[in-house]
Design a protein around this motif. Structure first.
Motif, PDB file in Angstrom:
ATOM      1  N   ASP A 379       4.901   7.540 -16.949  1.00 51.48           N
ATOM      2  CA  ASP A 379       3.762   6.954 -16.089  1.00 51.48           C
ATOM      3  C   ASP A 379       4.211   6.248 -14.779  1.00 51.48           C
ATOM      4  OD1 ASP A 379       2.932   7.351 -18.948  1.00 51.48           O
ATOM      5  OD2 ASP A 379       1.943   5.489 -19.192  1.00 51.48           O
ATOM      6  N   HIS A 380       5.340   5.987 -14.541  1.00 51.73           N
ATOM      7  CA  HIS A 380       5.657   5.173 -13.526  1.00 51.73           C
ATOM      8  C   HIS A 380       5.647   6.572 -12.275  1.00 51.73           C
ATOM      9  CE1 HIS A 380       6.918   1.541 -15.239  1.00 51.73           C
ATOM     10  NE2 HIS A 380       7.811   2.045 -15.767  1.00 51.73           N
ATOM     11  N   LEU A 381       6.058   7.823 -12.670  1.00 49.47           N
ATOM     12  CA  LEU A 381       6.465   8.864 -11.842  1.00 49.47           C
ATOM     13  C   LEU A 381       4.966   9.584 -11.679  1.00 49.47           C
ATOM     14  CD1 LEU A 381       9.596  10.349 -13.019  1.00 49.47           C
ATOM     15  CD2 LEU A 381       9.503   8.427 -11.333  1.00 49.47           C
ATOM     16  N   LEU A 382       4.215   9.693 -12.745  1.00 48.47           N
ATOM     17  CA  LEU A 382       2.915  10.397 -12.690  1.00 48.47           C
ATOM     18  C   LEU A 382       1.892   9.618 -12.165  1.00 48.47           C
ATOM     19  CD1 LEU A 382       3.151  12.316 -16.144  1.00 48.47           C
ATOM     20  CD2 LEU A 382       3.296  13.387 -13.679  1.00 48.47           C
ATOM     21  N   GLY A 383       2.096   8.159 -12.281  1.00 51.01           N
ATOM     22  CA  GLY A 383       1.345   7.418 -11.499  1.00 51.01           C
ATOM     23  C   GLY A 383       1.357   7.375 -10.002  1.00 51.01           C
ATOM     24  N   ARG A 384       2.364   7.871  -9.414  1.00 45.32           N
ATOM     25  CA  ARG A 384       2.769   8.149  -8.094  1.00 45.32           C
ATOM     26  C   ARG A 384       2.340   9.384  -7.726  1.00 45.32           C
ATOM     27  NH1 ARG A 384       5.239   3.855 -10.094  1.00 45.32           N
ATOM     28  NH2 ARG A 384       4.866   1.948  -8.973  1.00 45.32           N
ATOM     29  N   VAL A 386       3.789  12.280  -7.869  1.00 48.97           N
ATOM     30  CA  VAL A 386       4.449  13.278  -8.378  1.00 48.97           C
ATOM     31  C   VAL A 386       3.605  14.129  -9.327  1.00 48.97           C
ATOM     32  CG1 VAL A 386       6.488  13.492  -9.941  1.00 48.97           C
ATOM     33  CG2 VAL A 386       6.488  11.819  -8.300  1.00 48.97           C
TER      34      VAL A 386
ATOM     35  N   LEU B  50      -5.269   7.714 -14.038  1.00 50.88           N
ATOM     36  CA  LEU B  50      -4.144   8.215 -13.495  1.00 50.88           C
ATOM     37  C   LEU B  50      -3.877   9.512 -13.523  1.00 50.88           C
ATOM     38  CD1 LEU B  50      -2.122   4.834 -14.386  1.00 50.88           C
ATOM     39  CD2 LEU B  50      -2.980   5.521 -12.086  1.00 50.88           C
ATOM     40  N   ILE B  52      -2.941  10.860 -16.586  1.00 56.65           N
ATOM     41  CA  ILE B  52      -1.771  10.811 -17.415  1.00 56.65           C
ATOM     42  C   ILE B  52      -2.664  11.374 -18.701  1.00 56.65           C
ATOM     43  CG2 ILE B  52      -0.532   9.347 -18.974  1.00 56.65           C
ATOM     44  CD1 ILE B  52       0.021   7.922 -16.183  1.00 56.65           C
ATOM     45  N   VAL B  72      -2.254  14.182  -7.730  1.00 55.29           N
ATOM     46  CA  VAL B  72      -0.999  13.825  -6.935  1.00 55.29           C
ATOM     47  C   VAL B  72      -1.597  13.443  -5.720  1.00 55.29           C
ATOM     48  CG1 VAL B  72       0.889  15.041  -5.576  1.00 55.29           C
ATOM     49  CG2 VAL B  72       0.498  15.592  -7.852  1.00 55.29           C
ATOM     50  N   HIS B  75      -2.759   9.872  -6.021  1.00 61.34           N
ATOM     51  CA  HIS B  75      -1.873   8.971  -6.096  1.00 61.34           C
ATOM     52  C   HIS B  75      -0.968   8.567  -4.748  1.00 61.34           C
ATOM     53  CE1 HIS B  75      -1.704   9.807 -10.431  1.00 61.34           C
ATOM     54  NE2 HIS B  75      -2.584   9.452 -10.475  1.00 61.34           N
ATOM     55  N   TYR B  80      -0.214   1.437  -8.733  1.00 64.41           N
ATOM     56  CA  TYR B  80      -0.375   1.310 -10.348  1.00 64.41           C
ATOM     57  C   TYR B  80       0.641   0.315 -10.914  1.00 64.41           C
ATOM     58  CZ  TYR B  80      -0.124   2.229 -15.316  1.00 64.41           C
ATOM     59  OH  TYR B  80      -0.273   2.139 -16.612  1.00 64.41           O
ATOM     60  N   PHE B 100      10.328   3.910  -6.533  1.00 65.75           N
ATOM     61  CA  PHE B 100       8.955   3.982  -6.700  1.00 65.75           C
ATOM     62  C   PHE B 100       8.043   4.086  -5.186  1.00 65.75           C
ATOM     63  CE2 PHE B 100       8.477   1.790 -10.885  1.00 65.75           C
ATOM     64  CZ  PHE B 100       9.146   2.668 -11.738  1.00 65.75           C
ATOM     65  N   LEU B 103       8.583   7.705  -4.105  1.00 63.20           N
ATOM     66  CA  LEU B 103       7.783   8.726  -4.760  1.00 63.20           C
ATOM     67  C   LEU B 103       6.248   8.720  -4.234  1.00 63.20           C
ATOM     68  CD1 LEU B 103       9.259   8.605  -8.546  1.00 63.20           C
ATOM     69  CD2 LEU B 103       9.480  10.449  -6.685  1.00 63.20           C
TER      70      LEU B 103
END
Lengths: 533, 302
Positions: A379-384, A386, B50, B52, B72, B75, B80, B100, B103
């Motif tokens: 989530d940390h990555l996909l929330g940015r 990426v 998000l 996800i 993408v 974001h 978040y 973070f 990214l």
């Protein structure tokens, strides 16, 4: 302090015993099976003293001594043979068992805050440590008895009760020593990773030190606890002195651990953890950099391991020739297949095993993606910024490169040791080719793992079953004469047997196409599905 | 103009319907409070926002783009902070913050250092050694040191101490003053009350109420404490009166805010000696939606 430090040790011992009631028996059963399959096998393979004497010539070389320790080659009975070829290796595994068991109930429990809970109850400051040591000691006593009476139970002439019990005691004693080593490092280090790391380093250091001193100066081997295992001379002179030494050292280490535990604060250690980096290096600042960083230690360990595996197989190449030279029956058997040299005959069989083992680290690398997902860290990555393709791609690239490196290093290991012991040297290109025909099959496994990550994230472990199946049918299948199609259900079953056969293009091409297809599909699946945790 | 728009969002996990037609929007420059009990669908909604999780039905737009297919792009302008921050045990806090920030793209070194100092975090320690609060600080520093236009914060303060909570509130207000938008999901209702312009309440996968606090207050009850010369006759027969209680200070009760006018008129006939009224807190508001029709005892006037 005083008496109070040990309050309720008995109850805690029962608790730990209850917690480990599956784990400890599994270890003991595993070690017992590992030990018990050997004497009957040797008895079947080398029934007469003549047979056994024949192979001592292949064992009397430095590489073997470094690996297995010195053995009683003069009087190579079934017992002496079992002790020589099995005892040291089993002792190393027993040491590992001690490290994992003790870490779990010392630093790991402390790190997770469970010891804090225990300490808030009316229990002594040293109770939990001693309960752990009591349970571990009990486990190793049991191991000693199981192995001792078990080996004696085979009723093999050269394996008397005293020798058998000594065999068990050498294992149990090694376990106790490393339980002590781990208990001390659990006090010194601040984390369970550190505890395991330091203790395993001592274990490997003891093994290497023994290997070197066994070759150069055997008296110095007395400095390594693993040296004591071979010094016990099980099934020949049955020397109990090293066992007494093991017990003494174990008790000393237990006392040191208790002392260190009594003078330190909970959740503190003596080896200060170094302050880490304030900023992330340039390498770390991308998904692939992060993925690599997370697997770096494992990657390096596996890389060294694959090289050593290759080198240890390579070191027997020289003896292979001399072994078969004197044995007409074997020669006739093998000469049925073309005019290749004996070593070359062996290479394909060897390569199946090596390539399947080399497939393990790249599969771990790709499955790490799912592991990260389960821990909620994707989530940390996909929330940015990426994308999913970039994320999966990063892990896939790492996995594919990982497999290439592992296969290369095992081939290099095989060549570097083989070249040194085989008379006219070995052709590097031939060995490399024999290893790399398995690369497409490995890619199919990686592709399958990626595919499962994309479409069936809950079933990512299925790929392990497939690898285990491949190992079973291709390695053991040779001996058990399975029909052809059983082996061909595995991608590794379609690989040409280089160097006996030519590396034919078609099967390798088809395997590669399947691998690429699975990988492409995996992206489609991964982009469509929910990320769960 | 709305920065974030959710229309008829539906999400199913197998047969279980987690979100059943969620509708709300976050407008540009506002702090939107997203409240609801555990399991109501807050985190699921945020994970759909998000990209996800994939929505089964409905439309989710952030900055006018689709939350799933343009994840993408979105974001790059979004930050978040999850409620349960799970970090890599063998990386340091400083490394994770850099990772973070990197990214997302963009880099604000001075802001990073300032926030590390403000939140009082040691960035050289491995994440393994951090407490829950410290892990949250890592995520918060990473979020606020990047120049995002929308902040999505999922219970970001559940592990922070009151001092750090204050620092957090300053960060949110600062972001708001710069014209950024914030979606704040929280359990700490006083925090929401303090920070949020508008609030949405979710229950069983549906938004049951949205609006400014003022608007919502009209939907609930006001606490009244009154002392009169003569006893008030037939008070309980009036519409919208609840929880009547005789106390030492006088008569305490709650009034449905829309009936307030009629009730006060009625009471004033009996000669008011003392009148205290308190607006409903967000907690009352929250409770009024979750209680079984106000059967539950609520404390007296505050």
């Amino acid at each position: 302090m005083g008496q109070n430090a040990f309050t309720n040790t008995g109850k805690l011992t029962r608790l730990i015993f209850r917690l480990d009631r599956i784990r400890i028996p599994l270890w003991i059963i595993g070690l017992a099976i590992f030990t018990f399959i050997v004497p009957p096998t040797f008895d079947g393979l080398y029934p007469s003293q003549q047979d056994r004497d024949a192979i001592t010539s292949t064992l009397a070389n430095p590489a073997m001594t470094a690996m297995l320790g010195p053995g009683d080659l003069e009087n190579y009975t079934i017992g002496a043979m079992t002790a020589h070829e099995m005892l040291l290796m089993t002792a190393v595994i027993t040491g590992l068992m001690a490290i994992l068991l003790v870490t779990k109930h010392t630093r790991a429990d402390e790190e997770d805050g469970r010891i804090e809970m225990i300490r808030s109850l009316p229990s002594g400051r040293l109770s939990y440590l001693n309960a752990t040591l009591a349970v571990t000691s009990g486990a190793f006593l049991l191991l000693t008895l199981v192995i001792g009476f078990g080996l004696f139970g085979f009723g093999i002439e050269s394996m008397d009760l005293e020798g058998s019990l000594l065999y068990g005691a050498a294992l149990g004693g090694t376990g106790l020593v490393f339980a002590g080593v781990t208990a001390v490092f659990a006090q010194l280090s601040e984390s369970s990773r550190g505890t395991i790391g330091w203790s395993v380093a001592i274990l490997l250091g003891a093994y290497l030190f023994r290997a070197i001193t066994d070759l150069s100066n055997e008296a110095l081997s007395w400095l390594s606890p693993l040296g004591w295992v071979t010094k016990a001379e099980v099934y020949s002179s049955n020397n109990w002195g090293p066992i007494v030494l093991m017990l003494a050292v174990a008790i000393l280490l237990f006392v040191i651990a208790n002392y260190l535990n009594s003078i330190r604060d909970l959740e503190q250690g003596f080896i200060a953890s170094r302050p880490g980096k304030r900023n992330a290096s340039r390498l770390l600042q991308s998904p692939i950099g992060l993925a690599f960083r997370l697997q770096r230690t494992g990657f390096i360990s596996w890389a060294i391991g694959m090289y050593v595996l290759g080198a240890s197989y390579g070191s027997i190449f020289g003896d292979l020739e001399s072994f078969f030279e004197g044995n007409e029956m074997y020669q006739q058997m093998l000469q049925l297949s073309e005019g290749a040299s004996l070593v070359e005959q062996f290479i394909p069989t060897l390569m199946v095993v090596i390539s399947l083992i080399a497939t393990i680290p790249p599969i771990m690398a790709i499955n790490k993606l799912r592991g990260e997902e389960k821990k909620g860290r994707l989530d940390h990555l996909l929330g940015r910024a990426v994308s999913r393709s970039r994320l999966l791609g990063s892990y896939l690239i790492l996995s594919v490169v990982n497999g290439f490196v592992m296969l290369s290093l095992s081939a290099i290991g095989l060549w570097s040791a083989g070249n040194a012991v085989v008379e006219n040297g070995m052709d590097f290109g031939m060995l490399f080719g024999a290893a790399f025909v398995y690369y497409p099959a490995m890619l199919v496994m990686i592709g399958l793992a990626a595919f499962l990550n994309g479409f069936l994230p809950k079933q990512t472990s299925l790929v392990w079953i497939y690898i285990l199946y491949s190992f079973f049918v291709l390695y053991l299948g040779n001996m058990m004469q399975f029909p052809n199609w059983v082996g061909q259900l595995s991608p590794f079953g379609h690989v040409p047997q280089v160097p006996i056969e030519d590396a034919t293009f078609m099967p390798l091409f088809i395997l590669s196409v399947i691998a690429v297809g699975l990988m492409i599909l995996s992206f489609i699946g991964f982009r469509k599905r929910d990320i769960a945790n | 103009m709305s920065v974030l728009e959710v229309r008829n969002l539906e999400k199913k996990f197998g047969k279980f319907t987690a979100l059943d037609g969620v509708n709300f929007e976050v407008r540009s420059g506002e702090v939107f409070g997203f409240i609801g009990p555990n399991g109501a669908g807050k985190s699921t909604t945020i994970r759909v926002l998000l990209g996800i999780l994939k929505a089964n039905e409905g439309e989710v737009k952030i900055f006018g783009k689709d939350a799933w297919s343009d994840a993408v792009e979105i974001h790059k302008r979004l930050a978040y902070v999850p409620g349960d921050v799970n970090l890599w045990p063998n990386l340091t806090g400083g490394e994770v913050i850099d990772l973070f920030v990197k990214l997302r793209g963009g880099n604000n070194k001075s802001k990073r250092e300032e926030l590390i100092k403000k939140f009082d975090l040691d960035p050289t320690k491995k994440c393994r050694t951090y407490s829950k609060g410290n892990r949250q600080k890592v995520a918060l520093i990473a979020a606020f040191s990047s120049d995002a236009d929308l902040y999505i914060l999922d219970e970001p303060t559940s592990g922070l101490d009151p001092l750090m909570e204050k620092v957090f509130q300053e960060c949110v207000l600062e972001a708001k003053n710069e014209g950024k938008s914030v979606l704040l999901s929280s359990h700490i209702l006083s925090e929401v009350e303090k920070l949020c312009d508008r609030v949405g309440i979710i229950r069983q996968g549906q938004i049951i109420e949205t609006g400014t606090l003022n608007e919502l207050r009209h939907l609930t009850r006001t606490h009244i404490l009154v002392e009169t010369k003569q006893p008030i006759a037939s008070l309980t027969e009036l519409k919208g009166i609840h929880e009547v209680e005789e106390t030492e200070q006088g008569l305490s009760f709650q009034v449905d805010t829309k009936e307030l006018d009629i009730i006060i008129r009625h009471i004033s006939q009996f000669g008011i000696v003392k009148l205290e009224s308190a607006p409903p807190t967000l907690e009352d508001l929250f409770m009024s939606h979750y209680e079984n029709k106000g059967e539950r005892e609520v404390g007296g006037v505050r």
